[in-house]
Write an enzyme that holds these catalytic residues in place. Sequence first.
Site, PDB file in Angstrom:
ATOM      1  N   TYR A 146      25.715  45.007   9.013  1.00 39.15           N
ATOM      2  CA  TYR A 146      24.665  44.434   9.848  1.00 39.15           C
ATOM      3  C   TYR A 146      23.348  44.519   9.099  1.00 39.15           C
ATOM      4  CZ  TYR A 146      21.392  44.006  13.780  1.00 39.15           C
ATOM      5  OH  TYR A 146      20.384  43.623  14.620  1.00 39.15           O
ATOM      6  N   ASP A 240      20.820  46.671   0.986  1.00 37.53           N
ATOM      7  CA  ASP A 240      20.140  46.917   2.248  1.00 37.53           C
ATOM      8  C   ASP A 240      20.133  48.419   2.480  1.00 37.53           C
ATOM      9  OD1 ASP A 240      19.294  47.251   4.844  1.00 37.53           O
ATOM     10  OD2 ASP A 240      20.527  45.637   5.673  1.00 37.53           O
ATOM     11  N   LYS A 268      12.991  52.328   8.489  1.00 34.21           N
ATOM     12  CA  LYS A 268      13.297  53.595   9.147  1.00 34.21           C
ATOM     13  C   LYS A 268      12.486  54.764   8.594  1.00 34.21           C
ATOM     14  CE  LYS A 268      17.865  52.058  10.685  1.00 34.21           C
ATOM     15  NZ  LYS A 268      17.564  51.865  12.106  1.00 34.21           N
TER      16      LYS A 268
END
Length: 429
Positions: A146, A240, A268
């Site tokens: 994802y 990613d 994050k």
Amino acid sequence: MRNDHDRSEDLYRRAVWLMPGGVNSPVRAFRAVGGTPRFIREAKGAMITDVDGRRYVDYVGSWGPMILGHADEEVMEAIKRALERGTSYGAPTELEIEMAAEIVEAVPSVEMVRMVNSGTEAVMAAIRLARGVTGRNKIVKFEGCYHGHVDSLLVRAGSGVATLGLPDSPGVPASLAQNTLTVPFNDADAVERVFAEHRDIAAVIVEPVVGNMGCVPPRPGFLARLRDVARRNGALLIFDEVMTGFRLARGGAQELYDVTPDLTTLGKIIGGGLPVGAYGGSRDIMQYVAPAGPVYQAGTLAGNPIAMTAGLATLRRLRDPHVYRRLEEAGARLCAGLVEAARAADVPMTINRVGSMWTIFFTDGPVWDWTTAARSDRARFARFFHAMLDEGIYLPPSQFEAAFISLAHTDETLERTVTAARTAFASLK
């Protein structure tokens, strides 16, 4: 008689009327595990407290950013000082330079970096940049990975899409989906075949350690094969590292596995708990980004001074190599205890772990890709989730999300978790 979670239930009923599904991000809704989501009032260290006053040992950690623990005193003090100077300027600040320097020094692939506002935005910009640099259109991604809610990448994605059992790409035009080529994770031969069949591939994008079908590590040599095949075919390799960046090592998964991509996306942890994202790569590639080059990307709140302050306070603490030794030791100790607890209850399960990322899969075989992850007993996971919640342990409310350990998880909280798991596993028999 009203139960122990009256206020959470009241808030959820109100939220469902005002917001789709009652939440602002799908997995929070507990759809995969059932029941009412807990509404959180506050958090400190490794603990969160819901609006009904119940405290939990937290392994969600705001889905990864809270590597130091919640409400870390040093980070909070830095934010308070920054707030006194204002919240946003729409003009450059020295903080942005300091953040860029911190990332460039730490992450092997990054010589220049552009700040954005989320991991999704970072991925969107990196894909656009890869297409602009190569003059090609197609992207290779992996089943169960994802990369945020980018239109062209919501194809066979993991995370909330897998959790809710939604179609691969509703709302995504076929013309965009057709430019996304999906292959199984950990299958380098399949990547070779895709490149043999398509000459218009701009980039391969991968979570180097997957966190969005649960924690799934790369097989030995897989990432190196991706590096090789992309280079041989004139495509860019994008890691990613929104989840793994500064989580698995200071330099992320690319440091851990000694494989250097062309572009890296981050998020994050680099925001210290505030909204943030970034993408970076070599100087030659990043000079294509406006205003230095023709590939346009902009953001009103990019490089926000409050987010930069929280992120810098966090990243500077992570310069200490002891941080990652401690997280590795804590992860190993916790997962060993969970395996022992499951074995004692005669419950078949597998734990995948890389550093401080981990997932329990209720299956008796290894989990290396989306096919093997999807074989897990999701109903049993839901029962385990609620049994742990009853014991005061807050896990990700989905089989397909990684859990996270922070520096605030002490030996006592780890042992408390294992003790809770003994009760929870026993309830599954």
